[in-house]
Design a protein around this motif. Structure first.
Motif, PDB file in Angstrom:
ATOM      1  N   LEU A 114       6.276   6.789   0.822  1.00 18.67           N
ATOM      2  CA  LEU A 114       4.866   6.434   0.773  1.00 18.67           C
ATOM      3  C   LEU A 114       4.679   4.966   0.428  1.00 18.67           C
ATOM      4  CD1 LEU A 114       3.338   9.577  -0.990  1.00 18.67           C
ATOM      5  CD2 LEU A 114       3.250   8.987   1.435  1.00 18.67           C
ATOM      6  N   LEU A 115       5.553   4.430  -0.425  1.00 16.54           N
ATOM      7  CA  LEU A 115       5.505   3.020  -0.783  1.00 16.54           C
ATOM      8  C   LEU A 115       6.570   2.273   0.007  1.00 16.54           C
ATOM      9  CD1 LEU A 115       5.065   3.231  -4.670  1.00 16.54           C
ATOM     10  CD2 LEU A 115       3.302   2.790  -2.946  1.00 16.54           C
ATOM     11  N   SER A 269       1.368  -3.828   7.012  1.00 17.47           N
ATOM     12  CA  SER A 269       1.351  -4.668   5.812  1.00 17.47           C
ATOM     13  C   SER A 269       2.603  -5.536   5.762  1.00 17.47           C
ATOM     14  CB  SER A 269       1.284  -3.789   4.557  1.00 17.47           C
ATOM     15  OG  SER A 269       2.469  -3.013   4.447  1.00 17.47           O
ATOM     16  N   GLN A 270       2.526  -6.595   4.969  1.00 17.91           N
ATOM     17  CA  GLN A 270       3.680  -7.477   4.812  1.00 17.91           C
ATOM     18  C   GLN A 270       4.868  -6.728   4.221  1.00 17.91           C
ATOM     19  OE1 GLN A 270       2.875 -11.023   2.560  1.00 17.91           O
ATOM     20  NE2 GLN A 270       4.904 -11.871   2.851  1.00 17.91           N
ATOM     21  N   SER A 271       4.595  -5.794   3.309  1.00 24.90           N
ATOM     22  CA  SER A 271       5.693  -5.027   2.712  1.00 24.90           C
ATOM     23  C   SER A 271       6.365  -4.123   3.739  1.00 24.90           C
ATOM     24  CB  SER A 271       5.174  -4.185   1.540  1.00 24.90           C
ATOM     25  OG  SER A 271       4.221  -3.235   1.982  1.00 24.90           O
ATOM     26  N   TYR A 272       5.625  -3.719   4.783  1.00 23.71           N
ATOM     27  CA  TYR A 272       6.207  -2.864   5.833  1.00 23.71           C
ATOM     28  C   TYR A 272       7.248  -3.644   6.634  1.00 23.71           C
ATOM     29  CZ  TYR A 272       6.550   0.299   9.843  1.00 23.71           C
ATOM     30  OH  TYR A 272       7.021   1.140  10.830  1.00 23.71           O
ATOM     31  N   TYR A 273       6.861  -4.817   7.144  1.00 24.75           N
ATOM     32  CA  TYR A 273       7.817  -5.518   8.002  1.00 24.75           C
ATOM     33  C   TYR A 273       8.832  -6.366   7.222  1.00 24.75           C
ATOM     34  CZ  TYR A 273       4.160  -9.219   7.786  1.00 24.75           C
ATOM     35  OH  TYR A 273       3.219 -10.142   7.372  1.00 24.75           O
ATOM     36  N   ASN A 275       9.804  -5.769   3.492  1.00 29.18           N
ATOM     37  CA  ASN A 275      10.613  -4.934   2.606  1.00 29.18           C
ATOM     38  C   ASN A 275      11.302  -3.789   3.341  1.00 29.18           C
ATOM     39  OD1 ASN A 275       9.682  -6.559   0.551  1.00 29.18           O
ATOM     40  ND2 ASN A 275       8.089  -5.158  -0.099  1.00 29.18           N
ATOM     41  N   PHE A 276      10.574  -3.160   4.255  1.00 26.69           N
ATOM     42  CA  PHE A 276      11.114  -1.996   4.959  1.00 26.69           C
ATOM     43  C   PHE A 276      11.989  -2.402   6.150  1.00 26.69           C
ATOM     44  CE2 PHE A 276       9.967   1.425   8.247  1.00 26.69           C
ATOM     45  CZ  PHE A 276      11.114   2.156   7.962  1.00 26.69           C
TER      46      PHE A 276
END
Length: 331
Positions: A114-115, A269-273, A275-276
């Motif tokens: 989810l995060l 989101s920035q965390s999607y591309y 961090n993930f």
């Protein structure tokens, strides 16, 4: 008044145990049913939203850009699972192209939580490969314009001379100058080879700071994007296709890459591309490519070893690294 005795006490205890056991079984059955219904709803909603297929698709896009000559195994199965905590687990086999054939080398494992900060995309190779062949040296300093040297493996050409002609292999190399992809393809046109991947210059060290290694008068960036065959998918991500990295589809390949960058920047989101998916400085790289166009400084190619050996005569090619070899499978 009924007399109390041992037999009556025993009957009451047996009846109580039976009733209690029956109630426990009913509660467990109800819990299992609710859990089954919950998981059914989770899977139905996940399929309806196409989220698992979307995550799988973008993991392959990141693979195309960040990892030279690494492809999903088109004959392999995409395994999907949703956990009770709504973590989406996806895995699929990956291969490396040597000559005309693909060799399965490992598996990609995706865990989308989810995060995004706790989501992971990892590559597990069955037999760890020597990744040092995928090293590319910048031809010049992006800030000063000063020409740079390149390391490479000096024994590559000697090794190719000694390898039997009935063999195919992969080769990575840098170029003496920045080039348009079309110019590099034109340079390689006389040779019976297939171009698999080209390292892109996307503004590193000039527009944004990133890691690099420096030895003597050479610079090797530690985080680069590359130009590969453009990957497309339908709106529901159920159908996918991939273009060849050649002159015919070069314009389309560029458009596809820019479109995918724009889609990630706009819809995720920035965390999607970051961090993930591990796509660092995506916004800065996209802006640079839009403004300055596509510029490359090397390639990964595959073909017959004696055809690879002919590249020795090209003054533009430097710092070669010899990769995996296989028995003849060329047309």
């Amino acid at each position: 008044m009924t007399d109390w005795n041992k037999d009556r006490e025993k009957k009451i205890m047996v009846k109580y145990r039976f009733t209690l056991t029956f109630r426990v079984v009913k509660v467990l059955a109800a819990c299992l049913f609710l859990f089954w219904a919950y998981m059914m709803a989770v899977n139905i909603l996940s399929d309806a939203a196409n989220s698992e297929r979307k995550h799988a698709f973008y993991s392959k896009v990141a693979l195309d850009w960040k990892y030279p000559n690494m492809h999903e195994d088109f004959g392999g199965m995409l395994n999907k699972e949703v956990t009770p905590f709504l973590t989406q687990k996806i895995s699929y086999p990956i291969a490396r192209k040597i000559g005309r054939e693909y060799q399965t080398i490992g598996e990609v494992k995706v865990e989308k939580r989810l995060l995004n900060s706790y989501s992971t995309l990892s590559i597990q190779e069955f037999q760890p490969q020597n990744e040092s062949i995928y090293r590319f040296s910048l031809p010049e300093n992006p800030n000063s314009g000063k020409r740079l040297a390149a390391e490479g493996e000096p024994a590559v050409w000697t090794s190719l001379e000694k390898i039997h002609e009935g063999t195919v292999a992969e080769l990575a190399f840098s170029t003496q100058s920045f080039m348009k992809p079309e110019e590099l393809l034109e340079l390689l046109k006389p040779y019976d080879l297939e171009v698999l991947w080209m390292p892109l210059y996307t503004g590193e060290l000039k527009e944004f700071k990133t890691g690099y290694g420096s030895g003597g008068n050479s610079i090797e960036l530690t985080s680069i994007y590359g130009l590969a065959g453009g990957r497309k998918a339908g709106d529901d991500y159920k159908s996918e296709s991939k273009l060849a990295l050649n002159e015919e589809f070069m314009d389309e390949n560029k458009k596809v890459m820019l479109k995918q960058m724009e889609g990630l920047l706009k819809n995720e989101s920035q965390s999607y591309y970051e961090n993930f998916l591990g796509l660092d400085y995506l916004k800065e790289r996209h802006q640079y490519l839009k403004k300055n166009g596509f510029i490359v400084y090397g390639a990964v190619v595959t073909g017959p070893v004696k055809e690879l050996l002919k590249l020795k005569r090209e003054e533009q090619i430097r710092a070669p690294y010899l990769g995996e070899k296989d028995y003849w499978n060329w047309d």
